[in-house]
Design a protein around this motif. Structure first.
Motif, PDB file in Angstrom:
ATOM      1  N   ALA A 129      62.537 -18.586 128.232  1.00  0.00           N
ATOM      2  CA  ALA A 129      62.873 -19.946 127.688  1.00  0.00           C
ATOM      3  C   ALA A 129      63.393 -19.692 126.285  1.00  0.00           C
ATOM      4  N   LYS A 130      62.670 -18.765 125.269  1.00  0.00           N
ATOM      5  CA  LYS A 130      62.963 -18.303 124.301  1.00  0.00           C
ATOM      6  C   LYS A 130      64.036 -17.759 123.903  1.00  0.00           C
ATOM      7  N   SER A 131      64.479 -16.629 124.947  1.00  0.00           N
ATOM      8  CA  SER A 131      65.751 -15.694 124.847  1.00  0.00           C
ATOM      9  C   SER A 131      66.679 -16.501 125.298  1.00  0.00           C
ATOM     10  N   GLY A 132      66.766 -17.625 126.408  1.00  0.00           N
ATOM     11  CA  GLY A 132      67.815 -18.390 126.736  1.00  0.00           C
ATOM     12  C   GLY A 132      68.229 -19.197 125.725  1.00  0.00           C
TER      13      GLY A 132
ATOM     14  N   ALA B 283      64.533  -7.139 129.089  1.00  0.00           N
ATOM     15  CA  ALA B 283      65.050  -8.637 129.609  1.00  0.00           C
ATOM     16  C   ALA B 283      64.907  -8.428 131.233  1.00  0.00           C
ATOM     17  N   CYS B 284      65.361  -7.494 131.682  1.00  0.00           N
ATOM     18  CA  CYS B 284      65.183  -7.174 133.162  1.00  0.00           C
ATOM     19  C   CYS B 284      63.971  -7.507 133.997  1.00  0.00           C
TER      20      CYS B 284
ATOM     21  N   SER C 106      62.374  -3.959 145.088  1.00  0.00           N
ATOM     22  CA  SER C 106      63.311  -5.040 144.342  1.00  0.00           C
ATOM     23  C   SER C 106      63.795  -5.668 145.584  1.00  0.00           C
ATOM     24  N   THR C 107      64.223  -7.084 145.368  1.00  0.00           N
ATOM     25  CA  THR C 107      64.597  -7.865 146.523  1.00  0.00           C
ATOM     26  C   THR C 107      66.170  -7.849 146.219  1.00  0.00           C
ATOM     27  N   LEU C 108      66.784  -7.224 145.361  1.00  0.00           N
ATOM     28  CA  LEU C 108      68.222  -6.928 145.063  1.00  0.00           C
ATOM     29  C   LEU C 108      68.745  -8.545 144.607  1.00  0.00           C
ATOM     30  N   CYS C 109      68.105  -9.344 143.935  1.00  0.00           N
ATOM     31  CA  CYS C 109      68.507 -10.694 143.949  1.00  0.00           C
ATOM     32  C   CYS C 109      69.360 -10.668 142.615  1.00  0.00           C
ATOM     33  N   GLY C 110      69.446  -9.635 142.001  1.00  0.00           N
ATOM     34  CA  GLY C 110      70.216  -9.777 140.990  1.00  0.00           C
ATOM     35  C   GLY C 110      70.049 -10.280 139.413  1.00  0.00           C
ATOM     36  N   ALA C 111      68.910 -10.977 139.407  1.00  0.00           N
ATOM     37  CA  ALA C 111      68.823 -11.642 138.025  1.00  0.00           C
ATOM     38  C   ALA C 111      68.911 -10.429 136.833  1.00  0.00           C
ATOM     39  N   CYS C 112      68.407  -9.441 137.472  1.00  0.00           N
ATOM     40  CA  CYS C 112      68.138  -8.131 136.037  1.00  0.00           C
ATOM     41  C   CYS C 112      69.792  -7.948 135.766  1.00  0.00           C
ATOM     42  N   TYR C 113      70.539  -7.821 136.387  1.00  0.00           N
ATOM     43  CA  TYR C 113      72.093  -7.333 136.221  1.00  0.00           C
ATOM     44  C   TYR C 113      72.641  -8.751 135.072  1.00  0.00           C
ATOM     45  N   ASP C 114      72.172  -9.980 135.500  1.00  0.00           N
ATOM     46  CA  ASP C 114      72.639 -11.127 134.490  1.00  0.00           C
ATOM     47  C   ASP C 114      72.025 -10.858 133.296  1.00  0.00           C
ATOM     48  N   ALA C 115      70.717 -10.662 133.214  1.00  0.00           N
ATOM     49  CA  ALA C 115      69.888 -10.759 132.066  1.00  0.00           C
ATOM     50  C   ALA C 115      70.454  -9.464 131.254  1.00  0.00           C
ATOM     51  N   CYS C 116      70.862  -8.391 131.511  1.00  0.00           N
ATOM     52  CA  CYS C 116      71.000  -7.206 130.948  1.00  0.00           C
ATOM     53  C   CYS C 116      72.171  -7.164 129.757  1.00  0.00           C
TER      54      CYS C 116
END
Lengths: 476, 203
Positions: A51-54, A333-334, A378-388
């Motif tokens: 929440a803070k980072s967003g 972040a990831c 990993s589930t390969l959901c891709g949230a880490c790529y968006d956050a990086c």
């Protein structure tokens, strides 16, 4: 196993440092999943930080342009790494520093231990550094009779609790305030027995405990977030002021830095100083950032040593797809967005680098044979790529490393057999009919029998249909 | 092979083909040169628990009196003496020992640059800011900021600063996010940060 040839890219050697876990990810993850307190602590902390980072990322209209720039600078660094390091060495030397080069953890530990021994001090203060954790420096110093005092609050919690770090940014993220209070009461010499679990009270206890150590220790060891090739400037980004203490008070400062931390120009810091705090602690700016260039007469340490560390990074660089893992600025972040990390915790990854970035970095640093289960964490959901903040395509790297990881012999044989059968229509039709018989074999919902059971531990086995598509088609 | 030659040879082999001329880095983010917003700076400083005092230059001594009156402080050698009220005992930092600096209650300094968007002040060790240690050990830091030292964003600050000087970027009092990832003020650095923002010269 790593086999290194002189002058050829090499992986991090086994037997030293903390890049390899004692057991594979699935076994370690099961233990994390069985700990409801751990899951509550992680769920609370990662929800807070997301929440803070967003919110602070949302304040910047040019966040995506900053990510693009950060990624492009890092890509450029990797293509010019040897030249930039030579430029950095020349600039640091000209400013009064001494540069050392370490091919692996063993060499880095030897260099640092000898430098500390030469000062005559038997104690060093440390500011949190992933590189020195990676190489197991504290253990090497301990073997030489030198006490390393961790001064970061979370590192102190881990050290006093005789625990292991579980997060890049907040190594004690798996502990809540009540647990931290218990650790302090048990293990912090001279602590006030009426200590409460109020976070400011806990922080104040750490302040009192470390004050005298800061004022009387003559040698400090740090990592570095950035090093500017053009000027020889080093930067450490922190919050508590323990970094400033370590970088300012002692007579001798030794900085251990992975070779990929170099950036070409002073101006490049304008990008990373905007990306790192917002992605990391979710602040517009972290409380303290220290920058120094060599030695300043009359201000701060009068002896400065910079140790440039390879320890497997050349092996990562040698893989043209995998090398983007070296873009990482250790923001974490990831980790904070990963549904797998949030449930299993950092210890399950076995390495000082947990979470999605750890799953792609650790296997490359050690050679994928030594961390073969991590690319599957990993589930390969891709949230880490968006956050990086530097746009590391972690899902792409995971798939790439799964391809390179050794596969169990039964799986390889089964895949080869399946390919053979699918190439031959008559055989395939026969196999489909045979599969239907399994409906009567009484194993529904229980997966395949050994030796194929490994495949269905983590996957549902589809129920064979009563009639195949081919049969239905033939009867129309 | 020395460690140096070994590491460089490994990296050259790993990098592969000789690199092409490096492409220009895309810098499509907001560049330096926007106007600085003083109110934004005050908002950001306050949000991170710094105390802000806005006043004209002749009133600085009154603010210092309110914050540190009756206490012992350290000051950099070239801090303007008119900023200090008679009520404080000020020691100039003529190579004081660490223990002497640790024993005082507060410190008053000037600054080099401040970043409005992030609520950051930067010290560069100039003669009115002093050695890094004097703004680290005392528990109260009063930092006097001239309005023309305030810039809009991080790129403006990087452009103004000299990397050869020791730089300390300060955003609020000492804090930590290590307990449940929430910000808590007050660990090893000064637990009280007061920023005195001077009104623009009326000239």
């Amino acid at each position: 196993m790593s086999r290194t040839f002189l002058g050829m890219p090499g992986t991090a050697p086994p037997g030293v440092g903390h890049l390899r876990g004692a057991e594979p990810f699935p076994a370690a993850a099961r233990r994390g999943l069985a700990d409801p307190q751990l899951r509550r602590n992680l769920g609370h902390a990662t929800t807070t930080i997301r929440a803070k980072s967003g919110a602070v990322i949302g304040e910047l209209p040019d966040w995506q342009a900053l990510r693009e720039a950060g990624s492009a600078i890092k890509t450029d660094v990797l293509t010019r790494l040897p030249e930039l390091l030579e430029q950095l060495e020349a600039a640091v030397t000209a400013a009064g520093g001494v540069v050392h080069w370490a091919a692996d953890a063993v060499e880095a530990n030897r260099i640092v231990t000898e430098l500390v021994a030469a000062t005559g001090s038997d104690r060093v203060i440390k500011v949190k550094s992933m590189a020195t954790q990676e190489i197991g420096l504290n253990e090497a110093l301990d073997a030489a009779g030198i006490t390393a005092v961790e001064t970061d609050l979370a590192e102190l919690i881990v050290q006093l609790g005789e625990d292991r770090p579980s997060h890049i940014l907040v190594p004690a993220i798996h502990r809540n305030r009540a647990e931290i209070r218990e650790i302090f009461l048990r293990a912090m010499p001279g602590v006030d027995p009426s200590l409460t679990d109020d976070p400011p009270a806990l922080a104040a206890a750490a302040r009192r405990f470390l004050r005298e150590t800061f004022l009387t220790t003559r040698v400090a060891i740090s990592g570095a977030n950035f090093a500017v090739a053009e000027t020889g400037t080093l930067a450490v980004v922190e919050s508590e002021g323990n970094g400033r203490m370590c970088l300012t008070l002692p007579e001798t400062l030794i900085t251990v830095m992975g070779v990929e931390k170099v950036v070409p120009t002073w101006r490049d810091l304008e990008v990373f100083l905007q990306l790192l705090p917002r992605a990391s602690t979710g602040e517009r700016m972290n409380p303290y950032t220290s920058m120094w260039t060599g030695v300043t007469t009359g201000d701060g340490p009068q002896a400065f040593h910079l140790v440039l560390l390879d320890n497997g990074r050349s092996a990562v660089l040698a893989d043209e797809v995998g090398r983007q893992a070296l873009h990482c600025i250790r923001c974490s972040a990831c980790l904070n967005v990963c549904p797998v990390y949030e449930r299993v915790g950092g210890h399950a990854y076995g390495s000082v680098y947990p979470g999605p970035i750890g799953a792609v970095l650790s296997p490359q640093l050690t050679g994928v044979e030594d961390n073969a289960s991590l690319p599957y964490a990993s589930t390969l959901c891709g949230a880490c790529y968006d956050a990086c903040p530097v746009k590391i395509n972690i899902p792409e790297l995971l798939v790439h490393l799964r391809d390179r990881a050794p596969h169990p012999r039964a799986e390889t044989a089964a895949m080869a057999a399946a390919a053979y059968v699918m190439d031959r229509p008559a055989l395939y039709a026969a196999a489909q009919r045979a599969a239907r018989l399994s409906r009567f074999a009484g194993r529904r919902g229980r997966g395949l029998p050994p030796p194929l059971s490994g495949w269905t531990i983590g996957r549902d086995l589809p129920q064979p249909p009563a009639r195949t598509f081919r049969e239905w088609w033939a009867q129309r | 092979m020395s460690g140096r030659e070994e590491v460089l040879a490994r990296l050259r082999a790993a990098r592969g083909a000789v690199p092409p001329a490096s492409a220009e880095t895309p810098r499509d983010y907001r560049p330096a040169g926007r106007a600085a917003d003083l109110d934004l700076l005050v908002d950001r400083l306050t949000d991170y628990r710094a105390t802000v005092h806005r006043c004209a230059e002749p009133e600085v001594a009154e603010v210092v009196d309110a914050v540190l009156g009756g206490r012992r402080i350290v000051v950099p050698r070239e801090l303007p003496r008119r900023w200090l009220p008679a009520s404080v005992t000020a020691v100039a930092d003529d190579d004081l020992s660490t223990a002497q600096v640790a024993a005082v209650d507060g410190v008053v300094t000037a600054a080099a640059v401040a970043v409005a968007e992030t609520g950051t002040i930067v010290l560069d060790g100039g003669p009115d800011q002093g050695r890094r240690l004097i703004t680290l050990l005392p528990d109260v830091h009063v930092c006097v900021l001239r309005s023309e030292q305030v810039v809009a964003g991080v790129p403006d600050a990087v452009a103004r600063l000299d990397p050869r000087r020791p730089l300390t970027w300060i955003s609020g009092p000492s804090a930590t996010s290590d307990i449940e990832l929430n910000r808590v003020e007050g660990v090893h650095g000064p637990r009280n940060l007061h920023v005195v923002l001077l009104a623009p010269d009326a000239r």
